[in-house]
Design a protein around this motif. Structure first.
Motif, mmCIF file in Angstrom:
data_model
loop_
_atom_site.group_PDB
_atom_site.id
_atom_site.type_symbol
_atom_site.label_atom_id
_atom_site.label_comp_id
_atom_site.label_asym_id
_atom_site.label_seq_id
_atom_site.Cartn_x
_atom_site.Cartn_y
_atom_site.Cartn_z
ATOM 1 N N THR A 121 1.930 -1.758 2.532
ATOM 2 C CA THR A 121 0.840 -0.950 1.983
ATOM 3 C C THR A 121 -0.128 -0.518 3.068
ATOM 4 O O THR A 121 -0.616 0.623 3.060
ATOM 5 C CB THR A 121 0.109 -1.730 0.876
ATOM 6 O OG1 THR A 121 1.062 -2.096 -0.122
ATOM 7 C CG2 THR A 121 -0.995 -0.903 0.251
ATOM 8 N N GLU B 95 0.772 2.744 4.562
ATOM 9 C CA GLU B 95 0.835 3.923 3.704
ATOM 10 C C GLU B 95 -0.331 4.866 3.980
ATOM 11 O O GLU B 95 -1.439 4.435 4.314
ATOM 12 C CB GLU B 95 0.826 3.509 2.227
ATOM 13 C CG GLU B 95 2.090 2.818 1.798
ATOM 14 C CD GLU B 95 2.055 2.382 0.340
ATOM 15 O OE1 GLU B 95 1.327 2.997 -0.463
ATOM 16 O OE2 GLU B 95 2.759 1.413 0.023
ATOM 17 N N ASN C 277 -4.375 4.376 3.000
ATOM 18 C CA ASN C 277 -4.808 3.004 2.740
ATOM 19 C C ASN C 277 -5.812 2.570 3.793
ATOM 20 O O ASN C 277 -5.571 2.693 4.980
ATOM 21 C CB ASN C 277 -3.628 2.036 2.714
ATOM 22 C CG ASN C 277 -4.095 0.622 2.421
ATOM 23 O OD1 ASN C 277 -4.197 -0.201 3.317
ATOM 24 N ND2 ASN C 277 -4.393 0.355 1.170
ATOM 25 N N TYR D 102 -6.326 -3.640 2.110
ATOM 26 C CA TYR D 102 -5.433 -4.245 1.119
ATOM 27 C C TYR D 102 -5.382 -5.732 1.436
ATOM 28 O O TYR D 102 -4.560 -6.185 2.229
ATOM 29 C CB TYR D 102 -4.040 -3.612 1.216
ATOM 30 C CG TYR D 102 -3.193 -3.775 -0.023
ATOM 31 C CD1 TYR D 102 -3.271 -2.860 -1.063
ATOM 32 C CD2 TYR D 102 -2.306 -4.837 -0.138
ATOM 33 C CE1 TYR D 102 -2.480 -2.994 -2.200
ATOM 34 C CE2 TYR D 102 -1.505 -4.976 -1.265
ATOM 35 C CZ TYR D 102 -1.598 -4.049 -2.280
ATOM 36 O OH TYR D 102 -0.809 -4.172 -3.401
ATOM 37 N N GLU E 152 -8.491 -3.538 -2.660
ATOM 38 C CA GLU E 152 -7.836 -2.436 -1.951
ATOM 39 C C GLU E 152 -8.738 -1.209 -1.949
ATOM 40 O O GLU E 152 -9.478 -0.978 -2.898
ATOM 41 C CB GLU E 152 -6.468 -2.116 -2.548
ATOM 42 C CG GLU E 152 -6.449 -1.799 -4.015
ATOM 43 C CD GLU E 152 -5.048 -1.575 -4.554
ATOM 44 O OE1 GLU E 152 -4.379 -0.608 -4.122
ATOM 45 O OE2 GLU E 152 -4.619 -2.373 -5.413
ATOM 46 N N TRP F 212 -8.688 3.053 -0.841
ATOM 47 C CA TRP F 212 -7.872 4.227 -0.539
ATOM 48 C C TRP F 212 -8.779 5.417 -0.245
ATOM 49 O O TRP F 212 -9.855 5.540 -0.824
ATOM 50 C CB TRP F 212 -6.973 4.554 -1.730
ATOM 51 C CG TRP F 212 -6.016 3.449 -2.022
ATOM 52 C CD1 TRP F 212 -6.225 2.360 -2.825
ATOM 53 C CD2 TRP F 212 -4.715 3.291 -1.485
ATOM 54 N NE1 TRP F 212 -5.122 1.546 -2.817
ATOM 55 C CE2 TRP F 212 -4.177 2.101 -2.006
ATOM 56 C CE3 TRP F 212 -3.931 4.052 -0.617
ATOM 57 C CZ2 TRP F 212 -2.906 1.642 -1.678
ATOM 58 C CZ3 TRP F 212 -2.660 3.597 -0.295
ATOM 59 C CH2 TRP F 212 -2.155 2.407 -0.822
ATOM 60 N N GLN G 7 -3.568 6.429 -3.689
ATOM 61 C CA GLN G 7 -3.275 5.200 -4.422
ATOM 62 C C GLN G 7 -2.182 5.439 -5.455
ATOM 63 O O GLN G 7 -1.324 4.593 -5.669
ATOM 64 C CB GLN G 7 -4.552 4.664 -5.081
ATOM 65 C CG GLN G 7 -4.445 3.234 -5.554
ATOM 66 C CD GLN G 7 -3.977 3.086 -6.990
ATOM 67 O OE1 GLN G 7 -4.096 3.998 -7.801
ATOM 68 N NE2 GLN G 7 -3.451 1.922 -7.310
ATOM 69 N N HIS H 211 1.139 5.265 -3.875
ATOM 70 C CA HIS H 211 1.456 3.845 -3.670
ATOM 71 C C HIS H 211 2.083 3.246 -4.933
ATOM 72 O O HIS H 211 3.049 2.489 -4.857
ATOM 73 C CB HIS H 211 0.187 3.081 -3.280
ATOM 74 C CG HIS H 211 0.282 1.604 -3.405
ATOM 75 N ND1 HIS H 211 1.068 0.834 -2.570
ATOM 76 C CD2 HIS H 211 -0.304 0.748 -4.284
ATOM 77 C CE1 HIS H 211 0.958 -0.433 -2.926
ATOM 78 N NE2 HIS H 211 0.133 -0.518 -3.963
ATOM 79 N N PHE I 125 6.155 -1.285 -4.909
ATOM 80 C CA PHE I 125 5.236 -1.485 -6.031
ATOM 81 C C PHE I 125 6.021 -1.895 -7.276
ATOM 82 O O PHE I 125 5.575 -2.749 -8.043
ATOM 83 C CB PHE I 125 4.410 -0.223 -6.297
ATOM 84 C CG PHE I 125 3.330 -0.435 -7.318
ATOM 85 C CD1 PHE I 125 2.100 -0.937 -6.949
ATOM 86 C CD2 PHE I 125 3.547 -0.143 -8.659
ATOM 87 C CE1 PHE I 125 1.093 -1.142 -7.886
ATOM 88 C CE2 PHE I 125 2.558 -0.341 -9.608
ATOM 89 C CZ PHE I 125 1.329 -0.844 -9.222
#
Length: 94
Positions: A31, A34, A37, A40, A56, A58, A64, A67, A73
């Motif tokens: 994550t 990504e 991001n 996290y 988290e 974003w 998000q 994600h 996920f």
């Protein structure tokens, strides 16, 4: 910016198993790489041994959402079903 506090209420005695499975799956490392991001991180609740908090952040809600559509996920979702009684998500935009 979008921030989420995700509180996992694990089944009794399952928090450590859940956290280890998340780590073994590489959820955090994946994550963090990504797009969008910013944060996290997991935190153990000191008062309740069955609660794990994910914080988290974003850049955009769309980041998000992307994600949430990843393969990892989906695997995390299966872990939640196996190890958690309840998951509470708090959303904050700023």
């Amino acid at each position: 910016m979008l921030a989420l506090n995700v509180t996992y209420h694990c089944k009794p005695g399952k928090r450590e198993e859940f956290y280890k499975a998340i780590c073994d799956l590489g959820v955090r490392a994946n994550t963090n790489s990504e797009k969008g991001n910013r944060k996290y991180d997991y935190y153990f609740d000191l008062q309740d041994p069955d609660v794990l908090l994910l914080v988290e952040t974003w850049e955009t809600p769309e980041d998000q959402q992307v994600h949430c559509e990843t393969e990892i996920f989906a695997k995390l979702d299966a872990l939640k079903n196996a190890c958690c009684d309840n998951v509470v998500v708090e959303r904050f935009t700023y």
